[in-house]
Design an enzyme around this catalytic site. Sequence first.
Site, PDB file in Angstrom:
ATOM      1  N   CYS A 125      43.866  36.517  41.643  1.00 54.13           N
ATOM      2  CA  CYS A 125      43.413  36.096  40.316  1.00 54.13           C
ATOM      3  C   CYS A 125      41.877  36.111  40.251  1.00 54.13           C
ATOM      4  O   CYS A 125      41.280  37.184  40.224  1.00 54.13           O
ATOM      5  CB  CYS A 125      43.987  34.726  39.976  1.00 54.13           C
TER       6      CYS A 125
ATOM      7  N   HIS B 102      50.072  34.929  41.201  1.00 54.88           N
ATOM      8  CA  HIS B 102      50.082  33.805  42.127  1.00 54.88           C
ATOM      9  C   HIS B 102      51.491  33.630  42.688  1.00 54.88           C
ATOM     10  O   HIS B 102      52.484  34.017  42.070  1.00 54.88           O
ATOM     11  CB  HIS B 102      49.687  32.508  41.413  1.00 54.88           C
TER      12      HIS B 102
END
Length: 483
Positions: A330, A427
């Site tokens: 991310c 994630h």
Amino acid sequence: MTRAIMIQGTGSNVGKSLLVAGLARACRLRGISVAPFKPQNMSNNAAVTADGGEIGRAQALQARAAGLPPHTDMNPVLLKPQSETGAQVIVQGVRQGTSEARAFWSEKPRLMGKVLESFHRLAAQVDLVLVEGAGSPAETNLRQGDIANMGFATAAGVPVVLVGDIDRGGVIAQIVGTQAVLEPGDLAQIAGFAVNRFRGDVRLFDEGLRDIERRTGWPSLGVVPWFAEAWRLPAEDVLDIASRDGGAFRVAVPKLPRIANFDDLDPLAAEPEVTVQIIEPGHPLPGNADLILIPGSKATIDDLLFLRAQGWDVDIAAHIRRGGLVFGLCGGFQMLGKTIHDPDGIEGTPRKIDGLGHLDVDTTLAPQKELANRQAQCATSGAAVEGYEIHMGRTSGPDMARPWFTMNGRPEGAQSPSGRIRGTYLHGVFGSDLFRATILSEGGHSAQIRYDALVEDTLDQLAAHLETHMDIDRLLQLAREIG
């Protein structure tokens, strides 16, 4: 009729979240339908919910312990810090914008309505609601307009069990001192107390327990010994991030000031053949690491500037020259690219900065947040993964022609031509056992655990621990019916 009880702490990080998770699993094993609830949370470790919003990671773990899918009503107000004084405000799962602390204060009366709305909607579905406070009710300067502790407890008519942390010392003063500063109306909500994180023979605290009971008039619900397996469960507080010694595969993680969604590290830390090293500011990234993992961030540009100030950019470049692996998740993915552009000032002042330049991609931050649970496949190994996206950036560039994952045929993430540098917005991917095994096999190691089974087993152990050391029967008797 639904009942509710609230666990408040004498301070932050006294173990409230873990206690609520364990109590939720214990109640579930007793055949009681139970749901967790936290009126207001402050955390950059968030989870994507079944209804398409986001809540604190601790409430997602508590929901799992209760056997429920995470829902935005379990944490109606979530604050995600972006600076020393400002935070992104999430209300019932939806981003409302970024607010400075003083401005948020004035919003609390409006937010109490949302909090109570979520609480009663959740309560209508279960037998028992376990409510978790935030910080401490003894912070009297925050009592006016409070929605997190006694403000909520009095508004909803929920009794409170006050928990102190003996491991940090001074637990008698913690509990007795809290009583001393509370107003009569708030004191009336407290139904009992418990002492958490005792190391050694609990009988040695018998006199201390009697002293607290004598001074406060509150009944004790027990002294809970230190739960040694807590590290296996996803942590919410950045204070709980710690290195974990294991095997020869070494993962180095720079500890960024606004690190986010750091539960990505938990499945790796749980593997016996993996050592996870959290590198504190002021220390170099180790030269013997097999993998440098740049985690997510709530303030990507500021954290990248911080990374450079530590000299970690030099360490990463040297690691790459030695043939080491580098993964960015991310915000870490964004940092690995050539540029990060924030034209709308999403993270503060509008600006554009150079990235680390190890992936040929560019990122533009945008107001629209990508928020979804995902199923994907590793583009190289074919291993199935489950994960989630929770970001506000859009990334593009030549290296995305070599995606790390595919989702329904759509490419996701990027890899360098050598394949040693990889980035993704997903994630949670290391929680997928087969994928984690392929990563370890690249370094000549093997995966040895089933991560989901490990978490479930640990929750069962925690429930048994609390059944042994806490008077759960009395806690359930103290829970009050709510309208």
